[in-house]
Design an enzyme around this catalytic site. Structure first.
Site, short mmCIF file in Angstrom:
data_model
loop_
_atom_site.label_atom_id
_atom_site.label_comp_id
_atom_site.label_asym_id
_atom_site.label_seq_id
_atom_site.Cartn_x
_atom_site.Cartn_y
_atom_site.Cartn_z
NE ARG A 1 -34.65 40.69 -28.43
CZ ARG A 1 -34.36 40.77 -29.74
NH1 ARG A 1 -35.14 41.50 -30.54
NH2 ARG A 1 -33.31 40.16 -30.23
CG HIS B 1 -28.68 39.78 -29.08
ND1 HIS B 1 -29.16 38.51 -28.86
CD2 HIS B 1 -29.41 40.28 -30.12
CE1 HIS B 1 -30.15 38.26 -29.72
NE2 HIS B 1 -30.32 39.32 -30.49
N1 CP Z 1 -30.67 40.06 -34.70
C1 CP Z 1 -31.78 40.19 -33.98
O1 CP Z 1 -31.77 40.20 -32.74
O2 CP Z 1 -32.93 40.32 -34.72
P1 CP Z 1 -34.40 40.47 -34.14
O3 CP Z 1 -34.46 41.78 -33.38
O4 CP Z 1 -35.32 40.41 -35.32
O5 CP Z 1 -34.62 39.32 -33.18
#
Ligand code: CP
Length: 305
Positions: A101, A129
């Site tokens: 990420r 995502h």
């Molecule tokens: N949905 C999601 O990406 O949650 P996080 O940011 O907690 O990983």
């Protein structure tokens, strides 16, 4: 070697295959508990996360594998100025697969050019995502029985909400889909998705600011958080952050089998009273995310099932 940078890197038939594997893992978890023995997943998170990082790590552990990684850029050599390319080239010497990420759009793609192991985009800025979309797709399949013939409302921050962009790309490949885009003008869907995906695929859509009016036609309502971290100034965020708060009252005219989704984390977008309603699916989404990530790891590591 495969990478997952954009949900469209997976064909419709591969998504079907992943959902079938995930459903089998749910039914027969013991069959999978040694499948990734001696394999390592690296989670390189240059931006905060709860669900994505921990579900990747839980996924690998439930497959019998191991996990290494970091959860903030400052605890890695990125803080000393190391490039993303050098980081993934290095981590590829230790791990078999990388979930990454990054706050910069395109960073996982750039990393994939240099990496010698599969790179999975675990969220890049306001862009994409894809593994959240895998979680969303399994939720839709389990709740709605399939992906065709759905009216999907997307509500909130459609400008910066990367999960919305990936989900629209994914759903645009199915039959008889209709989108209802619910947002303030300033947080409306960028043209590269509206024109480049929805209009290009001749998918009917409407745009509105009125959630209560829109909700009655929907099969799926996908709520999103206003993405504070992508705003240039705090005053704009404060003005827009509570644009939509879903309550039981606002669901009064909704279909009885509406599926309310949210990628989480939520701030104020869904009142906690909605959690007890049978239409609330966002914590199921969290669970399904782990199973889809297990299926993805198995596929990308070419593990025989
Ligand atoms: N949905 C999601 O990406 O949650 P996080 O940011 O907690 O990983």
């Amino acid at each position: 070697m495969r990478n997952l940078i954009d949900i469209l890197d997976l064909s419709v038939s591969e998504i079907e295959e992943l959902t079938q594997i995930a459903e089998d893992i749910i039914k027969n978890p013991e069959k999978y508990q040694e499948k990734c023995r001696y394999k390592k997943l690296a989670t390189l998170f240059f931006e905060p996360s709860t669900r994505t990082r921990l579900s990747f790590e839980a996924a690998m552990m439930e497959l019998g594998g191991n996990v290494i990684g970091f959860s903030e850029a400052n605890s890695s050599s990125a803080a000393k100025g190391e490039s993303v390319s050098d980081t993934v080239k290095t981590v590829g010497c230790y791990a078999d697969i990388i979930a990454m990420r990054h706050p910069k759009e395109g960073a996982p793609l750039a990393a994939s050019f240099k990496a010698e192991v599969p790179i999975i985009n675990a969220g890049d800025g306001g862009h994409n995502h894809p593994t959240q979309t895998l979680a969303d797709l399994l939720t839709i399949k389990m709740e709605k029985g399939g992906f065709d013939n759905l009216t999907i409302g997307l509500c909130g921050d459609l400008k910066f909400g990367r999960t919305v962009h990936s989900l629209i790309n994914a759903m645009s490949r199915y039959k008889n889909i209709r989108f209802v885009l619910i947002s303030p003008e300033e947080l409306s869907l960028p043209d590269y998705i509206k024109k480049g995906v929805i209009e290009k695929n001749n998918i009917p859509y409407t745009e509105t600011r009125d959630l209560e009016e829109a909700v009655k036609d929907l099969d799926i309502l996908y709520m999103t958080r206003v993405q504070r971290e992508r705003f240039f100034n705090e005053a704009d965020y404060i003005r827009l952050k509570d644009s939509y708060i879903l309550t039981l009252e606002k669901l009064a005219n909704a279909k009885k089998d509406l599926c309310v989704m949210h990628p989480l984390p939520r701030v104020n977008e869904i009142s906690p009273e909605v959690d007890e309603d049978s239409r609330a699916c966002y914590f199921k989404q969290v669970k399904y995310g782990k199973y889809m990530r297990m299926a993805l790891i198995l596929k990308f590591l070419e593990v025989e099932i």
